[in-house]
Design a protein around this motif. Structure first.
Motif, PDB file in Angstrom:
ATOM      1  N   PRO A 235       8.680 100.762  67.670  1.00 17.13           N
ATOM      2  CA  PRO A 235       8.374 101.501  66.459  1.00 17.13           C
ATOM      3  C   PRO A 235       7.177 100.897  65.707  1.00 17.13           C
ATOM      4  O   PRO A 235       6.980  99.690  65.720  1.00 17.13           O
ATOM      5  N   ASN A 236       6.412 101.790  65.065  1.00 14.25           N
ATOM      6  CA  ASN A 236       5.190 101.401  64.379  1.00 14.25           C
ATOM      7  C   ASN A 236       5.299 101.631  62.877  1.00 14.25           C
ATOM      8  O   ASN A 236       5.835 102.645  62.441  1.00 14.25           O
TER       9      ASN A 236
ATOM     10  N   GLY B 135      14.274 103.042  65.925  1.00 12.85           N
ATOM     11  CA  GLY B 135      14.739 102.253  64.793  1.00 12.85           C
ATOM     12  C   GLY B 135      14.028 102.453  63.475  1.00 12.85           C
ATOM     13  O   GLY B 135      14.382 101.822  62.484  1.00 12.85           O
ATOM     14  N   ASN B 136      13.025 103.324  63.409  1.00 16.14           N
ATOM     15  CA  ASN B 136      12.304 103.444  62.145  1.00 16.14           C
ATOM     16  C   ASN B 136      13.112 104.116  61.039  1.00 16.14           C
ATOM     17  O   ASN B 136      12.804 103.938  59.867  1.00 16.14           O
TER      18      ASN B 136
ATOM     19  N   GLU C 147       1.813 108.104  65.050  1.00 16.01           N
ATOM     20  CA  GLU C 147       0.638 107.234  65.005  1.00 16.01           C
ATOM     21  C   GLU C 147      -0.100 107.215  66.337  1.00 16.01           C
ATOM     22  O   GLU C 147      -1.128 106.564  66.467  1.00 16.01           O
ATOM     23  N   GLY C 148       0.441 107.894  67.365  1.00 12.58           N
ATOM     24  CA  GLY C 148      -0.196 107.951  68.668  1.00 12.58           C
ATOM     25  C   GLY C 148      -0.070 106.673  69.484  1.00 12.58           C
ATOM     26  O   GLY C 148      -0.772 106.481  70.461  1.00 12.58           O
ATOM     27  N   LYS C 149       0.810 105.788  69.058  1.00 14.11           N
ATOM     28  CA  LYS C 149       1.024 104.513  69.751  1.00 14.11           C
ATOM     29  C   LYS C 149       2.490 104.415  70.175  1.00 14.11           C
ATOM     30  O   LYS C 149       3.116 103.367  70.042  1.00 14.11           O
ATOM     31  N   CYS C 150       3.007 105.499  70.696  1.00 16.82           N
ATOM     32  CA  CYS C 150       4.440 105.604  70.979  1.00 16.82           C
ATOM     33  C   CYS C 150       4.961 104.493  71.889  1.00 16.82           C
ATOM     34  O   CYS C 150       6.062 103.993  71.685  1.00 16.82           O
TER      35      CYS C 150
ATOM     36  N   SER D 207       9.236 111.195  66.879  1.00 18.63           N
ATOM     37  CA  SER D 207      10.532 111.108  67.564  1.00 18.63           C
ATOM     38  C   SER D 207      10.748 109.781  68.283  1.00 18.63           C
ATOM     39  O   SER D 207      11.848 109.232  68.262  1.00 18.63           O
ATOM     40  N   SER D 208       9.713 109.230  68.900  1.00 19.98           N
ATOM     41  CA  SER D 208       9.867 107.962  69.627  1.00 19.98           C
ATOM     42  C   SER D 208      10.159 106.811  68.672  1.00 19.98           C
ATOM     43  O   SER D 208      11.109 106.046  68.864  1.00 19.98           O
TER      44      SER D 208
END
Length: 81
Positions: free
Chosen positions: A55-56, A19-20, A48-51, A13-14
């Motif tokens: 975006p990742n 923008g993803n 990915e746990g890097k909120c 969600s984050s």
């Protein structure tokens, strides 16, 4: 381009809100534009746990954080050669 490229777009969600969704569309359009369908595998992940750094997007095992469309284009251009 002869090598296979694996792209994983975080759709948590984050990252999604940051923008993803648009980045996924950009990647799909980029792949079509440069006829890379046979060389690029695109998948999504839940988180990915890097909120905080999102975006990742992960490309060939390397995590890219704080992605913008400009950064994404630069990364894809470098990979494409």
């Amino acid at each position: 381009m002869d090598k296979q490229i694996n792209i994983t777009v975080c759709l948590g969600s984050s990252c999604y809100a940051r923008g993803n969704e648009e980045h996924l569309n950009f990647i799909e359009d980029y792949v079509k534009k440069y006829n890379l369908d046979a060389n690029v595998d695109i998948s999504g992940s839940r988180c990915e746990g890097k909120c905080a750094q999102g975006p990742n997007i992960t490309i060939d095992g390397k995590l890219y954080s704080n992605i913008t469309q400009e950064k994404l284009k630069e990364i894809l251009d470098n990979i494409r050669g």
